[in-house]
Design a protein around this motif. Structure first.
Motif, PDB file in Angstrom:
ATOM      1  N   LEU A 162      38.985  23.563  40.952  1.00 29.79           N
ATOM      2  CA  LEU A 162      39.720  23.473  39.699  1.00 29.79           C
ATOM      3  C   LEU A 162      39.533  24.734  38.871  1.00 29.79           C
ATOM      4  O   LEU A 162      40.479  25.234  38.252  1.00 29.79           O
ATOM      5  CB  LEU A 162      39.255  22.247  38.907  1.00 29.79           C
ATOM      6  N   ALA A 163      38.311  25.278  38.858  1.00 31.79           N
ATOM      7  CA  ALA A 163      38.044  26.498  38.091  1.00 31.79           C
ATOM      8  C   ALA A 163      38.920  27.644  38.570  1.00 31.79           C
ATOM      9  O   ALA A 163      39.464  28.408  37.766  1.00 31.79           O
ATOM     10  CB  ALA A 163      36.567  26.873  38.197  1.00 31.79           C
ATOM     11  N   TRP A 164      39.074  27.780  39.900  1.00 29.26           N
ATOM     12  CA  TRP A 164      39.916  28.855  40.416  1.00 29.26           C
ATOM     13  C   TRP A 164      41.385  28.622  40.059  1.00 29.26           C
ATOM     14  O   TRP A 164      42.072  29.540  39.590  1.00 29.26           O
ATOM     15  CB  TRP A 164      39.762  29.000  41.929  1.00 29.26           C
ATOM     16  N   SER A 165      41.882  27.403  40.269  1.00 28.53           N
ATOM     17  CA  SER A 165      43.291  27.134  39.957  1.00 28.53           C
ATOM     18  C   SER A 165      43.558  27.333  38.472  1.00 28.53           C
ATOM     19  O   SER A 165      44.628  27.818  38.084  1.00 28.53           O
ATOM     20  CB  SER A 165      43.684  25.713  40.395  1.00 28.53           C
ATOM     21  N   MET A 166      42.580  26.993  37.624  1.00 28.51           N
ATOM     22  CA  MET A 166      42.734  27.190  36.184  1.00 28.51           C
ATOM     23  C   MET A 166      42.841  28.673  35.847  1.00 28.51           C
ATOM     24  O   MET A 166      43.667  29.076  35.028  1.00 28.51           O
ATOM     25  CB  MET A 166      41.554  26.572  35.440  1.00 28.51           C
ATOM     26  N   ASN A 167      42.009  29.499  36.488  1.00 27.46           N
ATOM     27  CA  ASN A 167      42.049  30.930  36.218  1.00 27.46           C
ATOM     28  C   ASN A 167      43.354  31.558  36.681  1.00 27.46           C
ATOM     29  O   ASN A 167      43.906  32.429  35.996  1.00 27.46           O
ATOM     30  CB  ASN A 167      40.851  31.612  36.883  1.00 27.46           C
ATOM     31  N   VAL A 168      43.848  31.134  37.831  1.00 26.49           N
ATOM     32  CA  VAL A 168      45.137  31.641  38.295  1.00 26.49           C
ATOM     33  C   VAL A 168      46.239  31.225  37.322  1.00 26.49           C
ATOM     34  O   VAL A 168      47.064  32.044  36.911  1.00 26.49           O
ATOM     35  CB  VAL A 168      45.450  31.125  39.711  1.00 26.49           C
ATOM     36  N   ALA A 169      46.253  29.946  36.942  1.00 26.15           N
ATOM     37  CA  ALA A 169      47.277  29.454  36.016  1.00 26.15           C
ATOM     38  C   ALA A 169      47.193  30.177  34.683  1.00 26.15           C
ATOM     39  O   ALA A 169      48.222  30.493  34.060  1.00 26.15           O
ATOM     40  CB  ALA A 169      47.117  27.948  35.815  1.00 26.15           C
ATOM     41  N   ASN A 170      45.980  30.462  34.228  1.00 25.61           N
ATOM     42  CA  ASN A 170      45.795  31.151  32.950  1.00 25.61           C
ATOM     43  C   ASN A 170      46.377  32.566  33.007  1.00 25.61           C
ATOM     44  O   ASN A 170      47.111  32.995  32.109  1.00 25.61           O
ATOM     45  CB  ASN A 170      44.310  31.205  32.604  1.00 25.61           C
ATOM     46  N   ALA A 171      46.049  33.313  34.079  1.00 31.63           N
ATOM     47  CA  ALA A 171      46.547  34.679  34.225  1.00 31.63           C
ATOM     48  C   ALA A 171      48.069  34.707  34.338  1.00 31.63           C
ATOM     49  O   ALA A 171      48.742  35.547  33.714  1.00 31.63           O
ATOM     50  CB  ALA A 171      45.919  35.339  35.449  1.00 31.63           C
ATOM     51  N   VAL A 172      48.624  33.776  35.103  1.00 29.84           N
ATOM     52  CA  VAL A 172      50.063  33.748  35.309  1.00 29.84           C
ATOM     53  C   VAL A 172      50.791  33.335  34.037  1.00 29.84           C
ATOM     54  O   VAL A 172      51.842  33.894  33.687  1.00 29.84           O
ATOM     55  CB  VAL A 172      50.416  32.816  36.483  1.00 29.84           C
ATOM     56  N   ALA A 173      50.231  32.366  33.294  1.00 28.90           N
ATOM     57  CA  ALA A 173      50.852  31.955  32.037  1.00 28.90           C
ATOM     58  C   ALA A 173      50.874  33.112  31.036  1.00 28.90           C
ATOM     59  O   ALA A 173      51.857  33.298  30.302  1.00 28.90           O
ATOM     60  CB  ALA A 173      50.109  30.758  31.445  1.00 28.90           C
ATOM     61  N   SER A 195      35.711  33.078  31.061  1.00 27.01           N
ATOM     62  CA  SER A 195      35.059  34.230  30.452  1.00 27.01           C
ATOM     63  C   SER A 195      34.749  35.302  31.493  1.00 27.01           C
ATOM     64  O   SER A 195      35.007  36.488  31.296  1.00 27.01           O
ATOM     65  CB  SER A 195      33.777  33.789  29.743  1.00 27.01           C
ATOM     66  N   VAL A 196      34.196  34.883  32.624  1.00 28.89           N
ATOM     67  CA  VAL A 196      33.827  35.828  33.686  1.00 28.89           C
ATOM     68  C   VAL A 196      35.068  36.526  34.244  1.00 28.89           C
ATOM     69  O   VAL A 196      35.059  37.721  34.533  1.00 28.89           O
ATOM     70  CB  VAL A 196      33.062  35.103  34.811  1.00 28.89           C
ATOM     71  N   LEU A 197      36.157  35.773  34.389  1.00 27.63           N
ATOM     72  CA  LEU A 197      37.362  36.342  34.983  1.00 27.63           C
ATOM     73  C   LEU A 197      38.259  37.020  33.961  1.00 27.63           C
ATOM     74  O   LEU A 197      39.408  37.320  34.228  1.00 27.63           O
ATOM     75  CB  LEU A 197      38.144  35.261  35.732  1.00 27.63           C
ATOM     76  N   ALA A 198      37.720  37.278  32.769  1.00 25.75           N
ATOM     77  CA  ALA A 198      38.520  37.934  31.742  1.00 25.75           C
ATOM     78  C   ALA A 198      38.425  39.448  31.815  1.00 25.75           C
ATOM     79  O   ALA A 198      39.270  40.147  31.276  1.00 25.75           O
ATOM     80  CB  ALA A 198      38.072  37.467  30.348  1.00 25.75           C
ATOM     81  N   GLY A 199      37.390  40.002  32.482  1.00 29.53           N
ATOM     82  CA  GLY A 199      37.192  41.444  32.554  1.00 29.53           C
ATOM     83  C   GLY A 199      37.810  42.032  33.799  1.00 29.53           C
ATOM     84  O   GLY A 199      38.959  41.722  34.148  1.00 29.53           O
ATOM     85  N   PRO A 200      37.062  42.883  34.521  1.00 24.74           N
ATOM     86  CA  PRO A 200      37.605  43.523  35.726  1.00 24.74           C
ATOM     87  C   PRO A 200      38.117  42.548  36.772  1.00 24.74           C
ATOM     88  O   PRO A 200      39.100  42.818  37.456  1.00 24.74           O
ATOM     89  CB  PRO A 200      36.399  44.318  36.256  1.00 24.74           C
ATOM     90  N   ILE A 201      37.451  41.390  36.892  1.00 25.02           N
ATOM     91  CA  ILE A 201      37.919  40.401  37.869  1.00 25.02           C
ATOM     92  C   ILE A 201      39.286  39.865  37.459  1.00 25.02           C
ATOM     93  O   ILE A 201      40.185  39.694  38.281  1.00 25.02           O
ATOM     94  CB  ILE A 201      36.897  39.252  38.013  1.00 25.02           C
ATOM     95  N   GLY A 202      39.453  39.617  36.162  1.00 21.20           N
ATOM     96  CA  GLY A 202      40.744  39.177  35.658  1.00 21.20           C
ATOM     97  C   GLY A 202      41.819  40.236  35.843  1.00 21.20           C
ATOM     98  O   GLY A 202      42.980  39.923  36.156  1.00 21.20           O
ATOM     99  N   TRP A 203      41.437  41.506  35.683  1.00 26.66           N
ATOM    100  CA  TRP A 203      42.415  42.584  35.894  1.00 26.66           C
ATOM    101  C   TRP A 203      42.845  42.633  37.349  1.00 26.66           C
ATOM    102  O   TRP A 203      44.026  42.879  37.637  1.00 26.66           O
ATOM    103  CB  TRP A 203      41.813  43.927  35.487  1.00 26.66           C
ATOM    104  N   ALA A 204      41.895  42.408  38.252  1.00 22.89           N
ATOM    105  CA  ALA A 204      42.237  42.394  39.681  1.00 22.89           C
ATOM    106  C   ALA A 204      43.181  41.241  39.998  1.00 22.89           C
ATOM    107  O   ALA A 204      44.120  41.386  40.787  1.00 22.89           O
ATOM    108  CB  ALA A 204      40.972  42.283  40.521  1.00 22.89           C
ATOM    109  N   LEU A 205      42.943  40.073  39.381  1.00 17.38           N
ATOM    110  CA  LEU A 205      43.823  38.924  39.581  1.00 17.38           C
ATOM    111  C   LEU A 205      45.220  39.232  39.061  1.00 17.38           C
ATOM    112  O   LEU A 205      46.220  38.950  39.722  1.00 17.38           O
ATOM    113  CB  LEU A 205      43.241  37.692  38.869  1.00 17.38           C
ATOM    114  N   THR A 206      45.290  39.834  37.866  1.00 19.70           N
ATOM    115  CA  THR A 206      46.590  40.199  37.304  1.00 19.70           C
ATOM    116  C   THR A 206      47.301  41.233  38.175  1.00 19.70           C
ATOM    117  O   THR A 206      48.508  41.142  38.406  1.00 19.70           O
ATOM    118  CB  THR A 206      46.416  40.748  35.882  1.00 19.70           C
TER     119      THR A 206
END
Length: 259
Positions: A162-173, A195-206
């Motif tokens: 759920l944490a992963w799907s939430m992060n993907v949905a958050n970035a895509v939204a 919070s963790v996926l908001a920095g470089p990891i979040g940029w990689a996801l985006t």
């Protein structure tokens, strides 16, 4: 035809339904899409944004109409059903699946594919940071072992899936409508993972997300909408198991020391 999707949406909370509705009906600047019809209805004016469950039939219909635009008039204005839209999106994202598999399974493959593509952009240290928050231990293993452990964590479902799907949905939204999904309680696994996926990891996801070929007005609607629905299904499954998505999870995925 869309009973399975409607069942998922009926379990969703108001804010999650609002996000899905906005992805389908609004552009990033908050104005209605040119081909939108839902925002013009009396039901929308009466129920948006506080009584979103009343808009579920309209949301499903609107998504179907956008989906039908990718099938070369196959559905002749009636709108495609969700299963057909999901499979169209999965092929667009180059997800491997069989047509006979369930919507839930194909959504899971799609979320795993998004992780696989993102992980290629991360440094070893960023992968270890993500692994730590996703309950993967020990962290001294090779890059390949950590990626495999994270894949298992996501595939396993539960709080980390759920944490992963939430992060993907958050970035895509954020990309689709300019804001993320509703936040969870501070201190929970889910809030920490955001919070963790908001920095470089979040940029990689985006970056991984923007690399996908979703050109065309219909795909810019149905791809983020399907990802949001996949997240809502994961959240719904957690609620069915009577596990609060906001509570912490002490279970950890441990790899053998023989690695």
């Amino acid at each position: 035809m869309n009973d399975n999707l409607i069942s998922v949406l009926e379990r969703a909370d108001n804010e999650d339904l609002k996000t899905l509705c906005d992805i389908i009906t609004l552009r990033k600047d908050g104005t209605p899409r040119i081909s939108d019809s839902l925002t013009k209805t009396e039901g929308y004016r009466r129920n948006y944004p506080h009584r979103m469950k009343s808009l579920i039939p309209g949301i499903v219909k609107e998504l179907g109409l956008y989906g039908s635009n990718t099938f070369v008039s196959l559905f002749k204005g009636e709108g495609a059903d969700y299963s057909a839209i999901l499979r169209k999106v999965a092929r667009r994202l180059k997800v491997s699946f069989r047509d006979t598999q369930s919507d839930e399974v194909i959504e899971g493959y799609m979320l795993q594919k998004l992780f696989d593509d993102m992980s290629e952009r991360l440094t070893d240290e960023e992968l270890r940071t993500m692994a730590r928050e996703f309950g993967v231990k020990p962290l001294r293993y090779s890059r390949q072992a950590i990626v495999a452990a994270l894949q298992m964590s996501i595939r396993h479902g539960g709080i980390y899936g759920l944490a992963w799907s939430m992060n993907v949905a958050n970035a895509v939204a954020r990309q689709a409508v300019g804001r993320g999904i509703a936040a969870f309680a501070s201190g929970s696994v889910l809030s920490r993972s955001l919070s963790v996926l908001a920095g470089p990891i979040g940029w990689a996801l985006t970056a991984a997300w923007t690399a996908y070929d979703i050109a065309g007005p219909a795909y810019r609607v149905i791809v983020p909408a399907v990802i949001q629905i996949a997240y809502l299904r994961q959240k719904s499954l957690m609620l069915e198991l009577s596990i609060s998505p906001e509570q912490d999870d002490d279970d950890e995925i441990n790899e053998s020391d023989d690695e």
